[in-house]
Design a protein around this motif. Structure first.
Motif, PDB file in Angstrom:
ATOM      1  N   ALA A 129      46.269  49.290  36.564  1.00  0.00           N
ATOM      2  CA  ALA A 129      46.678  47.536  36.767  1.00  0.00           C
ATOM      3  C   ALA A 129      45.416  46.821  38.160  1.00  0.00           C
ATOM      4  N   SER A 130      45.459  45.870  37.871  1.00  0.00           N
ATOM      5  CA  SER A 130      43.747  45.778  38.555  1.00  0.00           C
ATOM      6  C   SER A 130      45.219  44.504  40.149  1.00  0.00           C
ATOM      7  N   LYS A 131      44.665  45.279  41.043  1.00  0.00           N
ATOM      8  CA  LYS A 131      45.271  44.311  42.541  1.00  0.00           C
ATOM      9  C   LYS A 131      45.043  42.768  42.927  1.00  0.00           C
ATOM     10  N   GLU A 132      44.134  42.229  41.902  1.00  0.00           N
ATOM     11  CA  GLU A 132      44.018  41.412  42.353  1.00  0.00           C
ATOM     12  C   GLU A 132      44.304  40.409  41.228  1.00  0.00           C
ATOM     13  N   ARG A 133      44.483  40.532  40.016  1.00  0.00           N
ATOM     14  CA  ARG A 133      45.177  40.176  38.996  1.00  0.00           C
ATOM     15  C   ARG A 133      46.374  40.132  38.380  1.00  0.00           C
ATOM     16  N   PHE A 134      46.639  42.210  38.528  1.00  0.00           N
ATOM     17  CA  PHE A 134      48.161  41.837  38.195  1.00  0.00           C
ATOM     18  C   PHE A 134      49.316  41.749  39.185  1.00  0.00           C
ATOM     19  N   GLY A 135      49.425  42.687  39.451  1.00  0.00           N
ATOM     20  CA  GLY A 135      49.835  43.176  41.113  1.00  0.00           C
ATOM     21  C   GLY A 135      50.536  44.311  41.267  1.00  0.00           C
ATOM     22  N   ASN A 136      51.576  45.095  41.804  1.00  0.00           N
ATOM     23  CA  ASN A 136      52.649  45.843  41.294  1.00  0.00           C
ATOM     24  C   ASN A 136      53.493  45.390  41.260  1.00  0.00           C
TER      25      ASN A 136
END
Length: 336
Positions: A129-136
């Motif tokens: 998952a994209s850190k910027e657009r979805f996150g943890n």
């Protein structure tokens, strides 16, 4: 150890057969790469005095075994996924192994109910998952069908064994009709036609082509361990799906004794060795996979991702639904 490397196409084997047979030996056909097998085999040879010969190939080993029949020199096959293990069993090319050592080291859901194959390692089908657009954030495989992911998913081919195994597990949990509906919606949410390998999905996320993708855990580990690939991998989180319920889907690498193994006793010694602490530890460190034997330490990098709940669905059940999974992938035209 004497190894012969197959060329990338088929099983065009160097010299075409094993060489220099010893009185006490094991002959292996392997889909697993030499860098992973060699350290374990070399230690086994040193500890036991049993010589090991290995033929490596990317495909075609089941066909070769069938062609050789009773004249085969192969004692053991090492594979990279559950589909190839089941192919060997379904074609009647392997034999049952009665070993208390293996049974105590390999959990029941990670071995064949009839003891014709055994897992050696597991790997998770994670969500990148994209850190910027979805996150943890928490996520499930079922979530990928939700409207919020419209145009945001990347994945490799639906026909790849890793994808087929995941779809098979969905059928086991939800049934054929619901899985077909889920596949249809996931296809509608794709950002692009299925393509590339697991590392390619991470690259696509980093390039902004999608926000999430499916991928095996060890590919991510290899990328963050490579200075050239780490900047790309650092753009994503590795997420363990379905942690609030059944757990994340896993696949396996494994082994099987050939039906006409000429060195059966020595081969079973090696099989037992491969499930033991030492070999399991080497697998964990070299390829960043998860050991099947409880208590063996994960690599430091893999451990840094945290503990997770794994789906304990029997691998035999995953394999059972493979034909149905392939049928559904065709019906929804997933790769088109």
């Amino acid at each position: 150890m004497k190894s012969m490397i197959a060329m990338a196409v088929g099983v065009m084997l160097v010299a075409g057969s094993f060489v220099a047979y010893a009185a006490d030996e094991v002959n292996i056909y392997s889909y697993r790469q030499s860098f992973l097998i060699d350290p374990v085999v070399e230690k086994f040879e040193k500890d036991t005095g049993i010589n090991v010969n290995v033929v490596f190939a990317k495909k075609g080993l089941a066909e070769r075994l069938k062609r050789e029949g009773k004249l085969t020199k192969a004692d053991l096959v090492l594979t990279t996924d559950i589909s190839r293990l089941m192919e060997l069993k379904d074609k009647g090319l392997v034999a049952a192994v009665d070993s208390g050592v293996i049974e105590s080291n390999v959990p029941a859901h990670l071995r064949d109910p009839e003891d014709q194959w055994f897992a050696l390692t597991t790997r998770v089908r994670n969500v990148y998952a994209s850190k910027e657009r979805f996150g943890n954030k928490a996520i499930s495989y079922e979530d990928l069908a939700n409207p919020e992911f419209k145009g945001k998913i990347c994945t490799r081919s639906g026909k790849h064994p890793y994808t087929v195994a995941l779809v098979s597990s969905m059928i086991a949990h939800h049934g054929e009709a619901d899985t077909k509906e889920w596949l249809t919606k996931v296809k509608e949410n794709l950002a692009r036609k299925p393509q590339g390998n697991d590392r390619g999905q991470i690259k696509a996320i980093a390039a902004g082509q999608c926000d999430v993708s499916l991928g095996n855990s060890y590919y991510f580990g290899k990328m963050v361990s490579d200075p050239k690939q780490k900047p790309t991998a650092d753009n994503v989180h590795i997420l363990f799906p379905n942690q609030d319920k059944r757990g994340a889907h896993i696949n396996v690498s494994g082994m099987a004794l050939t039906k006409y193994a000429p060195n059966k006793a020595a081969a079973i010694k090696l099989m037992e060795y491969l499930t033991g602490d030492l070999a399991q530890g080497i697998y964990a460190q070299v390829n960043m996979e998860y050991p099947v034997k409880v208590g063996v330490k994960k690599s430091e990098l893999v451990a840094s991702w945290g503990d997770f709940k794994a789906d304990n669905l029997a691998m035999s059940d995953v394999a059972k639904y493979r034909p149905t999974a392939l049928k559904l992938l065709d019906q929804v035209k997933f790769d088109l």
